[in-house]
Design a protein around this motif. Structure first.
Motif, PDB file in Angstrom:
ATOM      1  N   ALA A 134       1.267  18.253  -1.886  1.00  0.00           N
ATOM      2  CA  ALA A 134       1.282  17.490  -0.629  1.00  0.00           C
ATOM      3  C   ALA A 134       0.006  16.680  -0.448  1.00  0.00           C
ATOM      4  O   ALA A 134       0.036  15.520  -0.025  1.00  0.00           O
ATOM      5  CB  ALA A 134       1.479  18.446   0.550  1.00  0.00           C
ATOM      6  N   LYS A 135      -1.159  17.285  -0.772  1.00  0.00           N
ATOM      7  CA  LYS A 135      -2.428  16.580  -0.594  1.00  0.00           C
ATOM      8  C   LYS A 135      -2.543  15.373  -1.515  1.00  0.00           C
ATOM      9  O   LYS A 135      -3.028  14.317  -1.123  1.00  0.00           O
ATOM     10  CB  LYS A 135      -3.598  17.539  -0.841  1.00  0.00           C
ATOM     11  N   MET A 136      -2.074  15.537  -2.747  1.00  0.00           N
ATOM     12  CA  MET A 136      -2.127  14.432  -3.700  1.00  0.00           C
ATOM     13  C   MET A 136      -1.206  13.295  -3.273  1.00  0.00           C
ATOM     14  O   MET A 136      -1.567  12.107  -3.377  1.00  0.00           O
ATOM     15  CB  MET A 136      -1.741  14.930  -5.099  1.00  0.00           C
ATOM     16  N   ILE A 137      -0.036  13.654  -2.750  1.00  0.00           N
ATOM     17  CA  ILE A 137       0.908  12.624  -2.276  1.00  0.00           C
ATOM     18  C   ILE A 137       0.305  11.867  -1.095  1.00  0.00           C
ATOM     19  O   ILE A 137       0.395  10.628  -1.006  1.00  0.00           O
ATOM     20  CB  ILE A 137       2.256  13.268  -1.899  1.00  0.00           C
ATOM     21  N   ASP A 138      -0.340  12.599  -0.165  1.00  0.00           N
ATOM     22  CA  ASP A 138      -0.975  11.940   0.987  1.00  0.00           C
ATOM     23  C   ASP A 138      -2.092  11.009   0.540  1.00  0.00           C
ATOM     24  O   ASP A 138      -2.268   9.916   1.096  1.00  0.00           O
ATOM     25  CB  ASP A 138      -1.529  12.994   1.951  1.00  0.00           C
ATOM     26  N   ALA A 139      -2.872  11.442  -0.472  1.00  0.00           N
ATOM     27  CA  ALA A 139      -3.960  10.608  -0.979  1.00  0.00           C
ATOM     28  C   ALA A 139      -3.421   9.351  -1.645  1.00  0.00           C
ATOM     29  O   ALA A 139      -3.972   8.256  -1.488  1.00  0.00           O
ATOM     30  CB  ALA A 139      -4.820  11.409  -1.962  1.00  0.00           C
ATOM     31  N   MET A 140      -2.311   9.494  -2.389  1.00  0.00           N
ATOM     32  CA  MET A 140      -1.678   8.337  -3.021  1.00  0.00           C
ATOM     33  C   MET A 140      -1.174   7.349  -1.969  1.00  0.00           C
ATOM     34  O   MET A 140      -1.320   6.128  -2.103  1.00  0.00           O
ATOM     35  CB  MET A 140      -0.507   8.796  -3.904  1.00  0.00           C
ATOM     36  N   THR A 141      -0.575   7.889  -0.905  1.00  0.00           N
ATOM     37  CA  THR A 141      -0.060   7.035   0.169  1.00  0.00           C
ATOM     38  C   THR A 141      -1.195   6.313   0.881  1.00  0.00           C
ATOM     39  O   THR A 141      -1.082   5.128   1.223  1.00  0.00           O
ATOM     40  CB  THR A 141       0.742   7.882   1.173  1.00  0.00           C
ATOM     41  N   LYS A 142      -2.290   7.021   1.103  1.00  0.00           N
ATOM     42  CA  LYS A 142      -3.436   6.432   1.806  1.00  0.00           C
ATOM     43  C   LYS A 142      -4.047   5.293   0.996  1.00  0.00           C
ATOM     44  O   LYS A 142      -4.455   4.264   1.556  1.00  0.00           O
ATOM     45  CB  LYS A 142      -4.488   7.515   2.066  1.00  0.00           C
ATOM     46  N   GLU A 143      -4.131   5.458  -0.329  1.00  0.00           N
ATOM     47  CA  GLU A 143      -4.699   4.426  -1.193  1.00  0.00           C
ATOM     48  C   GLU A 143      -3.684   3.334  -1.541  1.00  0.00           C
ATOM     49  O   GLU A 143      -4.039   2.363  -2.203  1.00  0.00           O
ATOM     50  CB  GLU A 143      -5.246   5.048  -2.487  1.00  0.00           C
ATOM     51  N   ARG A 144      -2.437   3.537  -1.097  1.00  0.00           N
ATOM     52  CA  ARG A 144      -1.347   2.571  -1.366  1.00  0.00           C
ATOM     53  C   ARG A 144      -1.181   2.322  -2.865  1.00  0.00           C
ATOM     54  O   ARG A 144      -1.108   1.184  -3.335  1.00  0.00           O
ATOM     55  CB  ARG A 144      -1.601   1.247  -0.648  1.00  0.00           C
ATOM     56  N   VAL A 145      -1.131   3.424  -3.612  1.00  0.00           N
ATOM     57  CA  VAL A 145      -0.967   3.346  -5.059  1.00  0.00           C
ATOM     58  C   VAL A 145       0.498   3.117  -5.374  1.00  0.00           C
ATOM     59  O   VAL A 145       1.387   3.762  -4.803  1.00  0.00           O
ATOM     60  CB  VAL A 145      -1.476   4.629  -5.737  1.00  0.00           C
ATOM     61  N   MET A 146       0.773   2.194  -6.289  1.00  0.00           N
ATOM     62  CA  MET A 146       2.144   1.914  -6.724  1.00  0.00           C
ATOM     63  C   MET A 146       2.157   1.703  -8.232  1.00  0.00           C
ATOM     64  O   MET A 146       1.101   1.662  -8.877  1.00  0.00           O
ATOM     65  CB  MET A 146       2.696   0.677  -6.012  1.00  0.00           C
ATOM     66  N   ALA A 147       3.325   1.593  -8.776  1.00  0.00           N
ATOM     67  CA  ALA A 147       3.469   1.403 -10.220  1.00  0.00           C
ATOM     68  C   ALA A 147       2.767   0.121 -10.651  1.00  0.00           C
ATOM     69  O   ALA A 147       2.910  -0.921 -10.016  1.00  0.00           O
ATOM     70  CB  ALA A 147       4.951   1.351 -10.596  1.00  0.00           C
ATOM     71  N   GLY A 148       1.982   0.238 -11.727  1.00  0.00           N
ATOM     72  CA  GLY A 148       1.229  -0.910 -12.226  1.00  0.00           C
ATOM     73  C   GLY A 148      -0.240  -0.880 -11.855  1.00  0.00           C
ATOM     74  O   GLY A 148      -1.024  -1.667 -12.378  1.00  0.00           O
ATOM     75  N   ASP A 149      -0.632   0.047 -10.968  1.00  0.00           N
ATOM     76  CA  ASP A 149      -2.044   0.156 -10.577  1.00  0.00           C
ATOM     77  C   ASP A 149      -2.825   0.962 -11.605  1.00  0.00           C
ATOM     78  O   ASP A 149      -2.290   1.904 -12.195  1.00  0.00           O
ATOM     79  CB  ASP A 149      -2.181   0.820  -9.204  1.00  0.00           C
ATOM     80  N   ILE A 150      -4.082   0.586 -11.806  1.00  0.00           N
ATOM     81  CA  ILE A 150      -4.996   1.366 -12.641  1.00  0.00           C
ATOM     82  C   ILE A 150      -5.770   2.289 -11.702  1.00  0.00           C
ATOM     83  O   ILE A 150      -6.464   1.822 -10.792  1.00  0.00           O
ATOM     84  CB  ILE A 150      -5.974   0.463 -13.416  1.00  0.00           C
ATOM     85  N   VAL A 151      -5.648   3.597 -11.904  1.00  0.00           N
ATOM     86  CA  VAL A 151      -6.267   4.563 -10.996  1.00  0.00           C
ATOM     87  C   VAL A 151      -7.163   5.515 -11.770  1.00  0.00           C
ATOM     88  O   VAL A 151      -7.013   5.691 -12.983  1.00  0.00           O
ATOM     89  CB  VAL A 151      -5.208   5.367 -10.206  1.00  0.00           C
ATOM     90  N   SER A 152      -8.085   6.127 -11.036  1.00  0.00           N
ATOM     91  CA  SER A 152      -8.963   7.167 -11.578  1.00  0.00           C
ATOM     92  C   SER A 152      -8.888   8.362 -10.634  1.00  0.00           C
ATOM     93  O   SER A 152      -9.083   8.218  -9.426  1.00  0.00           O
ATOM     94  CB  SER A 152     -10.405   6.639 -11.679  1.00  0.00           C
ATOM     95  N   ILE A 153      -8.602   9.552 -11.186  1.00  0.00           N
ATOM     96  CA  ILE A 153      -8.419  10.764 -10.381  1.00  0.00           C
ATOM     97  C   ILE A 153      -9.438  11.797 -10.833  1.00  0.00           C
ATOM     98  O   ILE A 153      -9.511  12.142 -12.017  1.00  0.00           O
ATOM     99  CB  ILE A 153      -6.994  11.325 -10.530  1.00  0.00           C
ATOM    100  N   ASP A 154     -10.242  12.280  -9.879  1.00  0.00           N
ATOM    101  CA  ASP A 154     -11.206  13.353 -10.155  1.00  0.00           C
ATOM    102  C   ASP A 154     -10.471  14.680 -10.074  1.00  0.00           C
ATOM    103  O   ASP A 154      -9.952  15.051  -9.030  1.00  0.00           O
ATOM    104  CB  ASP A 154     -12.344  13.293  -9.128  1.00  0.00           C
ATOM    105  N   LYS A 155     -10.432  15.432 -11.191  1.00  0.00           N
ATOM    106  CA  LYS A 155      -9.661  16.672 -11.238  1.00  0.00           C
ATOM    107  C   LYS A 155     -10.256  17.756 -10.344  1.00  0.00           C
ATOM    108  O   LYS A 155      -9.526  18.562  -9.762  1.00  0.00           O
ATOM    109  CB  LYS A 155      -9.578  17.184 -12.679  1.00  0.00           C
TER     110      LYS A 155
END
Length: 384
Positions: free
Chosen positions: A88-109
């Motif tokens: 749930a937290k990861m999904i909320d973070a993705m929504t907040k950053e407005r990440v979509m297919a085709g974006d280059i992202v960096s995720i701190d584990k």
């Protein structure tokens, strides 16, 4: 200011006027200790595991009953592609950053922080309209999971304040640090030494600039003498305009107002008076900084005044000449503006001459004044 700019961003520079030490709500040694600790930086190296790649697909499963959200993230590099489960937290973070297919992202584990780096070149033609801040990047290569080194630079004083109380970081913004116990500093010094041995941290000695150093007393000089011998000591630069003067807190005199044993430890920088060309260049830069247009003749006159009276007085005449120029609605400071300013405002030598000439009309140390002399050199007016 020029010294601090030339040192670089990571090298700490602390400016301190000696009179500040006696006006703070803490002991003199504590104020000096904090100034010393502000001038020493610790460059802390931190390694973290990152997932970096191009988002291929985001799938989100929403429960009908409003339960926990779940999803899957498909991410790839040029060499590999992988699917990760999302909570749930990861999904909320993705929504907040407005990440979509085709974006280059960096995720701190470790922290789960998501940083949107840009958009893939492969998706650059998907839309006709793009924002001005849209950044296009190549799809990352290599493994998805990478180890990244992050460097944080903080001063020893900031570490002291944060560890000295429960919410010490708030004191960094308010400035109310108070006195910090020596036990706290000893523990921090031990920990920093351990980090240095393990290669996790690097100590960066900065510069502590003490202005009006002759204002310090014998107790402060005794403390600085000991502090300079410490392993964690910055470069200390002191400035004084005194000759042979009394050391504060004692009855004996010494060059520059510094104790002789302390003076023996320092390296004195040789200085010389400015030449005509140097004064002209400084005044020209000062006029540019104040956005004042000065004619060549006016600049030459200011340079001559600077040679005969002093650079500070000549610099101050730039501002007053600009006001006179504005009054006559001109576009640049002319020679008559500088002459008028020179007549209106005295330099120190003419001020001393004025006091000597009209001394009898001015109130002396004992409060006496001769009011019978009206013009300083003529006879008093008789009224019959």
């Amino acid at each position: 200011m020029g010294m601090s700019q030339s040192l670089g961003a990571d090298v700490p520079f602390t400016g301190l006027a000696s009179s500040e030490i006696f006006s703070l709500e803490m002991s003199k040694t504590e104020a000096l200790t904090q100034a010393f600790r502000k001038s020493i930086a610790v460059r802390i190296k931190e390694e973290s595991e990152m997932i970096e790649g191009e988002v291929v697909e985001i799938q989100t499963d929403r429960s009908v009953t409003g339960g926990t959200k779940q999803g899957k993230l498909t991410i790839k590099t040029t060499d590999m592609e992988s699917v990760y489960d999302m909570g749930a937290k990861m999904i909320d973070a993705m929504t907040k950053e407005r990440v979509m297919a085709g974006d280059i992202v960096s995720i701190d584990k470790s922290s789960g922080k998501i940083s949107k780096l840009g958009r893939s070149y492969a998706k650059s033609r998907d839309y006709d309209a793009m924002g001005v801040d849209t950044k296009f990047l190549q799809c990352p290569d290599g493994d998805l999971q990478k180890r990244k080194e992050t460097v944080h630079t903080v001063s020893l004083h900031e570490i002291d304040v944060i560890n000295s109380r429960t919410q010490g970081f708030l004191a960094l913004f308010s400035g109310d640090t108070g006195e910090i116990r020596s036990e706290v500093r000893d523990q921090i010094n031990t920990k920093v030494a351990e980090w240095k041995e393990e290669g996790k941290a690097e100590i960066v000695p900065g510069v502590l600039f003490i202005d009006e150093v002759h204002m310090l007393d014998i107790e402060c000089f005794s403390y600085i003498n000991r502090a300079l011998e410490d392993e964690l000591a910055p470069i200390v630069i002191m400035a004084s305009n005194r000759g042979n003067s009394r050391i504060r807190g004692t009855n004996y005199r010494s060059p520059h107002g510094l104790p002789l044993d302390f003076l023996d430890r320092v390296v004195i920088v040789s200085t010389h008076a400015y030449q005509r060309e140097e004064i002209q260049q400084i005044l020209s830069i000062r006029a540019q900084e104040e956005e004042v247009d000065v004619t060549p003749d006016a600049l030459a006159l200011l340079t001559k005044i600077g040679q005969e009276t002093g650079l500070r007085y000549a610099s101050n005449l730039i501002t007053t000449s600009q006001l006179i120029m504005a009054k006559r609605k001109a576009k640049s400071v002319a020679i008559e503006d500088v002459q008028r300013s020179f007549q209106l405002f005295y330099d120190s030598a003419r001020s001393v001459k004025f006091v000597a000439e009209f001394e009898k009309r001015l109130i002396g140390d004992e409060g006496h004044v001769n009011l019978s002399i009206t013009n300083g050199h003529g006879d008093a007016m008789e009224i019959s």
